[in-house]
Design an enzyme around this catalytic site. Sequence first.
Site, PDB file in Angstrom:
ATOM      1  N   CYS A  99       0.837  -1.211   0.000  1.00  0.00           N
ATOM      2  CA  CYS A  99       0.000   0.000   0.000  1.00  0.00           C
ATOM      3  C   CYS A  99       0.874   1.265   0.000  1.00  0.00           C
ATOM      4  O   CYS A  99       1.490   1.570  -1.008  1.00  0.00           O
ATOM      5  CB  CYS A  99      -0.994  -0.037   1.162  1.00  0.00           C
ATOM      6  SG  CYS A  99      -2.353   1.152   0.949  1.00  0.00           S
ATOM      7  N   HIS A 188      -3.680  -5.062   0.321  1.00  0.00           N
ATOM      8  CA  HIS A 188      -3.206  -5.506   1.644  1.00  0.00           C
ATOM      9  C   HIS A 188      -3.351  -7.027   1.770  1.00  0.00           C
ATOM     10  O   HIS A 188      -4.320  -7.509   2.351  1.00  0.00           O
ATOM     11  CB  HIS A 188      -4.037  -4.848   2.753  1.00  0.00           C
ATOM     12  CG  HIS A 188      -3.653  -3.436   3.050  1.00  0.00           C
ATOM     13  ND1 HIS A 188      -2.578  -3.106   3.847  1.00  0.00           N
ATOM     14  CD2 HIS A 188      -4.203  -2.272   2.649  1.00  0.00           C
ATOM     15  CE1 HIS A 188      -2.489  -1.788   3.938  1.00  0.00           C
ATOM     16  NE2 HIS A 188      -3.454  -1.254   3.221  1.00  0.00           N
ATOM     17  N   GLU A 190      -1.962  -8.883   3.759  1.00  0.00           N
ATOM     18  CA  GLU A 190      -1.861  -9.262   5.181  1.00  0.00           C
ATOM     19  C   GLU A 190      -3.149  -9.025   5.963  1.00  0.00           C
ATOM     20  O   GLU A 190      -3.323  -9.557   7.055  1.00  0.00           O
ATOM     21  CB  GLU A 190      -0.692  -8.488   5.835  1.00  0.00           C
ATOM     22  CG  GLU A 190      -0.975  -7.058   6.250  1.00  0.00           C
ATOM     23  CD  GLU A 190      -1.056  -6.021   5.132  1.00  0.00           C
ATOM     24  OE1 GLU A 190      -1.114  -4.829   5.448  1.00  0.00           O
ATOM     25  OE2 GLU A 190      -1.078  -6.406   3.930  1.00  0.00           O
TER      26      GLU A 190
END
Length: 243
Positions: A99, A188, A190
Site C-alpha cells: 500500500c 493488503h 496481510e
Amino acid sequence: MGGKRFAVLLCAEDSEYVKKKYGGYFGVFVKMLGEEGETWDMYRVAAGEFPDDGEIVHYDGFVITGSCNDAHGNDAWICKLLNLLKILDSMKKRVLGICFGHQILGRALGGKTGRAVSGWDIGVTTVHLSPSSKLLGSLTMPSLMSVIECHQDEVRELPPKAEVMAWSKKTGIEMFRHGDHIMGIQGHPEYTKDILLHLIDRLLQRNFITETYANEVKASVDAQEPDREAWKKLCTCFIKGRL
C-alpha cells in the site's frame, strides 16, 4: 549459521484494536510471512526509528507497511525512508512494499505517486495478474486474484525499468517489480476482513469517508473473500528469494 533475518519498517501507528487482537501490524506481517528459524525485527520509521548502516547489512529482506501518511508528502521521516530505500536498492536487498510501501517504493525509484484519479478504493478488489511477468513465472498463480484494498493514493507512473505485474479496473498499477529484488503491492495481502472493517469505522470517525460509502463498502466486503493463501504464497516466496 543462523536463520534468515527480516525487518518490518512500520509506517503507521498501531490502533489499540490491532495491537490487542493481532500484536500490532508487525504481528500481522510476521503471521503472514514468518517461518521457523527466522528472526523478525521492527523499526518504527514513522516515529523516526531507522536501522543504521551496520544493521542493514545483516538483513535478508525488508517489508514496508501501509500508512495514513501520503507517499508524496515530504515529512522528515518520509524523506529519510526514501533515502534508505535507494540504499537498499543499490545493495540489491529484497524489499516488499504494501500500500503506502508500494507507493513510496515507486517514488524512491523514480516513479510518480499522488491521489488516485478514481478516488478511494476500499473493499475486496479483483486484480488481473500479468501472464508475462518474469517474477511470477515460477509460481502457478491464477490470472485473477482478490485482495483487500484501502487507499486513496496510487503509483501514477512506473519507475524506469520497472514492470507492471497486476492492474484492476480502478488502479493501473496494482503491483510492480523492479529487478528481481523489489516488489510493490497496492492491496493488503496481510489484512483480514476484520482488520478492514475496523479500519472503515476509523476512517468514518475521522470523516475521511461518508457513512453512505462506509455502508456500501461493508456490504461488498461481506460478499467477497480475498485470496489470502495465494497472496501469502506469493509474498513469502518473493521475500525469501524463492521465485
